[in-house]
Design a protein around this motif. Structure first.
Motif, PDB file in Angstrom:
ATOM      1  N   LEU A  36       0.994  -1.319   0.033  1.00 15.20           N
ATOM      2  CA  LEU A  36       0.054  -0.031  -0.022  1.00 15.20           C
ATOM      3  C   LEU A  36       0.722   1.262   0.048  1.00 15.20           C
ATOM      4  O   LEU A  36       1.529   1.736   0.989  1.00 15.20           O
ATOM      5  CB  LEU A  36      -0.858   0.044   1.182  1.00 15.20           C
ATOM      6  N   PRO A  37       1.070   1.845  -1.031  1.00 14.46           N
ATOM      7  CA  PRO A  37       2.022   3.110  -1.225  1.00 14.46           C
ATOM      8  C   PRO A  37       1.283   4.139  -0.417  1.00 14.46           C
ATOM      9  O   PRO A  37       0.023   4.397  -0.260  1.00 14.46           O
ATOM     10  CB  PRO A  37       1.818   3.275  -2.727  1.00 14.46           C
ATOM     11  N   THR A  38       2.152   5.139   0.189  1.00 13.06           N
ATOM     12  CA  THR A  38       1.584   6.124   0.917  1.00 13.06           C
ATOM     13  C   THR A  38       1.191   7.073  -0.392  1.00 13.06           C
ATOM     14  O   THR A  38       1.656   7.326  -1.430  1.00 13.06           O
ATOM     15  CB  THR A  38       2.711   6.850   1.701  1.00 13.06           C
ATOM     16  N   PRO A  39       0.425   8.142   0.049  1.00 14.41           N
ATOM     17  CA  PRO A  39      -0.090   9.151  -0.762  1.00 14.41           C
ATOM     18  C   PRO A  39       1.151   9.930  -1.437  1.00 14.41           C
ATOM     19  O   PRO A  39       1.034  10.221  -2.532  1.00 14.41           O
ATOM     20  CB  PRO A  39      -1.177  10.162   0.167  1.00 14.41           C
ATOM     21  N   SER A  40       1.975  10.369  -0.463  1.00 14.69           N
ATOM     22  CA  SER A  40       3.218  11.038  -1.288  1.00 14.69           C
ATOM     23  C   SER A  40       3.904  10.196  -2.326  1.00 14.69           C
ATOM     24  O   SER A  40       4.243  10.812  -3.046  1.00 14.69           O
ATOM     25  CB  SER A  40       4.152  11.553   0.099  1.00 14.69           C
ATOM     26  N   SER A  41       4.182   9.024  -1.909  1.00 16.75           N
ATOM     27  CA  SER A  41       4.851   8.173  -2.901  1.00 16.75           C
ATOM     28  C   SER A  41       3.900   8.109  -4.287  1.00 16.75           C
ATOM     29  O   SER A  41       4.538   8.067  -5.426  1.00 16.75           O
ATOM     30  CB  SER A  41       5.093   6.912  -2.479  1.00 16.75           C
ATOM     31  N   ILE A  42       2.511   8.068  -4.053  1.00 12.01           N
ATOM     32  CA  ILE A  42       1.773   8.264  -5.386  1.00 12.01           C
ATOM     33  C   ILE A  42       1.923   9.389  -6.070  1.00 12.01           C
ATOM     34  O   ILE A  42       2.077   9.519  -7.255  1.00 12.01           O
ATOM     35  CB  ILE A  42       0.257   7.962  -4.808  1.00 12.01           C
ATOM     36  N   ALA A  43       2.015  10.605  -5.206  1.00  9.11           N
ATOM     37  CA  ALA A  43       2.050  11.793  -5.876  1.00  9.11           C
ATOM     38  C   ALA A  43       3.466  12.029  -6.387  1.00  9.11           C
ATOM     39  O   ALA A  43       3.610  12.505  -7.706  1.00  9.11           O
ATOM     40  CB  ALA A  43       2.280  12.954  -4.784  1.00  9.11           C
ATOM     41  N   ARG A  44       4.532  11.141  -5.966  1.00 10.84           N
ATOM     42  CA  ARG A  44       5.818  11.040  -6.797  1.00 10.84           C
ATOM     43  C   ARG A  44       5.770  10.329  -8.001  1.00 10.84           C
ATOM     44  O   ARG A  44       6.338  10.759  -9.099  1.00 10.84           O
ATOM     45  CB  ARG A  44       6.869  10.661  -5.821  1.00 10.84           C
ATOM     46  N   ALA A  45       5.028   9.212  -7.941  1.00  8.30           N
ATOM     47  CA  ALA A  45       4.719   8.327  -9.147  1.00  8.30           C
ATOM     48  C   ALA A  45       4.100   9.300 -10.298  1.00  8.30           C
ATOM     49  O   ALA A  45       4.348   9.058 -11.557  1.00  8.30           O
ATOM     50  CB  ALA A  45       4.033   7.018  -8.815  1.00  8.30           C
ATOM     51  N   LEU A  46       3.127   9.857  -9.674  1.00  9.39           N
ATOM     52  CA  LEU A  46       2.347  10.841 -10.721  1.00  9.39           C
ATOM     53  C   LEU A  46       3.166  11.874 -11.580  1.00  9.39           C
ATOM     54  O   LEU A  46       3.293  11.839 -12.597  1.00  9.39           O
ATOM     55  CB  LEU A  46       1.479  11.417 -10.009  1.00  9.39           C
TER      56      LEU A  46
END
Ligand SMILES: Nc1ncnc2c1ncn2[C@@H]1O[C@H](COP(=O)(O)OP(=O)(O)OP(=O)(O)O)[C@@H](O)[C@H]1O
Ligand SMILES: [Mg+2]
Lengths: 254, 252
Positions: A36-46
């Motif tokens: 389960l990725p953190t919101p911050s890593s999702i934002a980075r992936a984005l």
């Protein structure tokens, strides 16, 4: 005025709070990113994949637009036929409902055999999930047209074209747009499913690839785009309703 | 003899729902001559609105024949039909609603709007042309519907309680205005009302219809000279007519 801004701020605040909670829980329990990725890593992936994501989003968006357009054409044709001939209504209603009851995934192999891979099956799936709410709403709208208003047109000896544009069209508009709101929301999901069935571009393909390479954060980034796109289309449908039905605007103000 | 604009001959009519049959009209015969103003009086539910629908060719009677302007009526005919509900289209402004008959004839938009705008003051609707029906009062909607009906190009008008929702002053103004235009354009009117006074004041002839299934119980010629003034309602002839009709209504 004050109430309105509060209404806007409240949901936003709740979302932010949930994101903060999510981030904290992931960090505190050291949950691995692939789980389960953190919101911050999702934002980075984005942010790190913007050009690639944009390419896939565009591909999905094309399928959505084409599928919705096809769905509208089919729905309008079906609804008009069913309204004109009661026999057609009785004959077509059951297959229409069946078309929605059969799971898309069961239809997948057939769709692939018939339409090949890539764009065409995608559009077909979008149209398949989108035409139903439109058609059902249109049929109902046509049923609700006031017969006395049509009587009035008769004593004015109005022609069919005039009757259509001054009575039928505006009368079904509210029904059409409430169908469109549902269809527009489902349309992106339809395209994603179509891409899972077999495709080489699009957010669905991107999601599958991310999943196989355990890049769960990338997958979430794609999901985020799907959500935003669906919401935007829903809002667009609402805006079109507002634009094309000025009389509803006036009444809702009271 | 003046030509007859509308003839209903031995009309019987019923409504059918599921397997039940509701007989509404029983051998009703009536006529309206050129330039004549004829009222239809009767208790609620006696079939007055049904008569108008049959006269307009919107409803097929079980039995009997209808002639309008010398031709047998088989389908909808072009008449100034004003239904009991105002039936303004909610998606059109007052101006657009009133202009419908002209636009349906293929008249240009600008010209149609101009013609409506000229009539708005007469109906007390000036300044409201941009309003949607949802923003108008009941009486305003009724006046707009009447205006629209007047613009239907036909010398026969079928009016179903056109003044029901109006206050006395507006009602009297519109009555005066109606009498003047009817006179000017030689229009014939079949007029449904619940008001005996209104019927006598406006009509050349009055039909009284019985309770359902409706049949004609009385026909009364109103011999009051025209033009009529408001004071006529206190004349002894007027009161005699009124007495006669009230008696017939009680027996209907
Ligand atoms: N569309 C319909 N279907 C079935 N029954 C109807 C229909 N329209 C009218 N009726 C019935 O026919 C009868 C006569 O109706 P109609 O509207 O002609 O009466 P009316 O004399 O105009 O009454 P009112 O003065 O209250 O307007 C009523 O009993 C009514 O229930
Ligand atoms: Mg009636």
């Amino acid at each position: 005025m004050k109430k309105k801004s509060l209404n806007n701020i409240l949901p936003l605040g709740i979302i932010l709070a949930l994101l903060a909670l999510w981030e904290t829980v992931c960090r505190v329990f050291a949950i691995p990113d692939f789980f389960l990725p953190t919101p911050s890593s999702i934002a980075r992936a984005l942010a790190g994949n913007l050009p690639l994501l944009l390419k896939h989003t565009t591909a999905t968006f094309y399928a959505v637009v084409a599928g919705l357009a096809l769905a509208m054409v089919v729905a309008v044709a079906l609804a008009l036929t069913m309204d004109r001939w009661p026999l057609a209504k009785r004959a077509l209603y059951p297959p229409l409902v069946i078309s929605q009851a059969v799971p898309i995934f069961a239809l997948a192999p057939i769709i692939l055999i018939w339409l090949g891979v890539d764009l065409k099956p995608k559009i077909a799936v979008v149209a398949l999930v989108c035409f139903f709410p439109l058609a059902i709403n249109l049929v109902e709208g046509l049923e609700q047209v006031n017969p006395e208003a049509l009587d009035l047109m008769q004593v004015m000896q109005a022609g069919p074209g005039f009757i259509f544009q001054s009575v039928l069209l505006p009368a079904v508009m509210p029904y059409f747009f409430s169908g469109l709101k549902i269809s527009a929301t489902y349309s992106v999901m339809g395209a994603i499913i179509g891409e899972w069935l077999g495709g080489s571009t699009g957010l669905g393909v991107y999601m599958t690839r991310s999943m196989y390479s355990f890049k769960t954060d990338h997958m979430f980034a794609a999901i985020l785009i799907v959500v935003v796109l669906s919401l935007a289309l829903f809002k667009l449908a609402g805006f079109l309703a507002w634009l094309f039905m000025p009389w509803e605007r006036v009444q809702s103000k009271e | 003899m003046e030509p007859k604009r509308l003839v209903l001959s031995k009309i019987s009519s019923s409504y059918y729902s599921e397997d039940r049959k509701l007989a509404v009209l029983n051998r009703v015969s009536l006529d309206v001559k050129a330039g004549e103003f004829v009222s239809l009086l009767g208790p609620s539910g006696s079939g007055k609105s049904t008569i108008l629908k049959i006269a307009a060719g919107l409803l097929k009677p079980d039995r009997g024949r209808v002639f309008a302007n010398g031709r047998e009526v088989t389908g909808a005919v072009k008449v100034g039909y004003m239904p009991q509900q105002d039936l303004l289209l909610p998606w059109k402004t007052l101006l657009e609603n009133c202009a419908l008959p002209l636009l349906a004839e293929g008249k240009p938009r600008a010209e149609s709007h101009r013609r409506v705008e000229k009539l708005l003051p007469v109906f007390g609707l000036a300044g409201f042309e941009g309003y949607y029906p949802g923003q108008l009062s009941g009486g305003m909607k009724q006046r707009a519907a009447l205006l629209r009906t007047v613009l239907i190009d036909s010398n026969l008008m079928l009016l179903d309680e056109p003044f029901a929702a109006l206050d006395t002053i507006t009602r009297e103004n519109l009555q005066e205005w109606m009498m003047s235009i009817l006179h000017r354009f030689n229009r014939s009117v079949l007029f449904v009302t619940h008001s005996i006074d209104e019927a006598i004041y406006l009509s050349d002839r009055i039909y009284m219809i019985s309770d359902r299934p409706g049949r004609i119980v009385t026909e009364l010629m109103v011999g009051l000279p025209r033009p009529r003034s408001r004071t006529v309602v206190t004349s002894s002839r007027f009161l005699n007519y009124k007495q006669e009709l009230m008696g017939a209504l009680a027996g209907a």
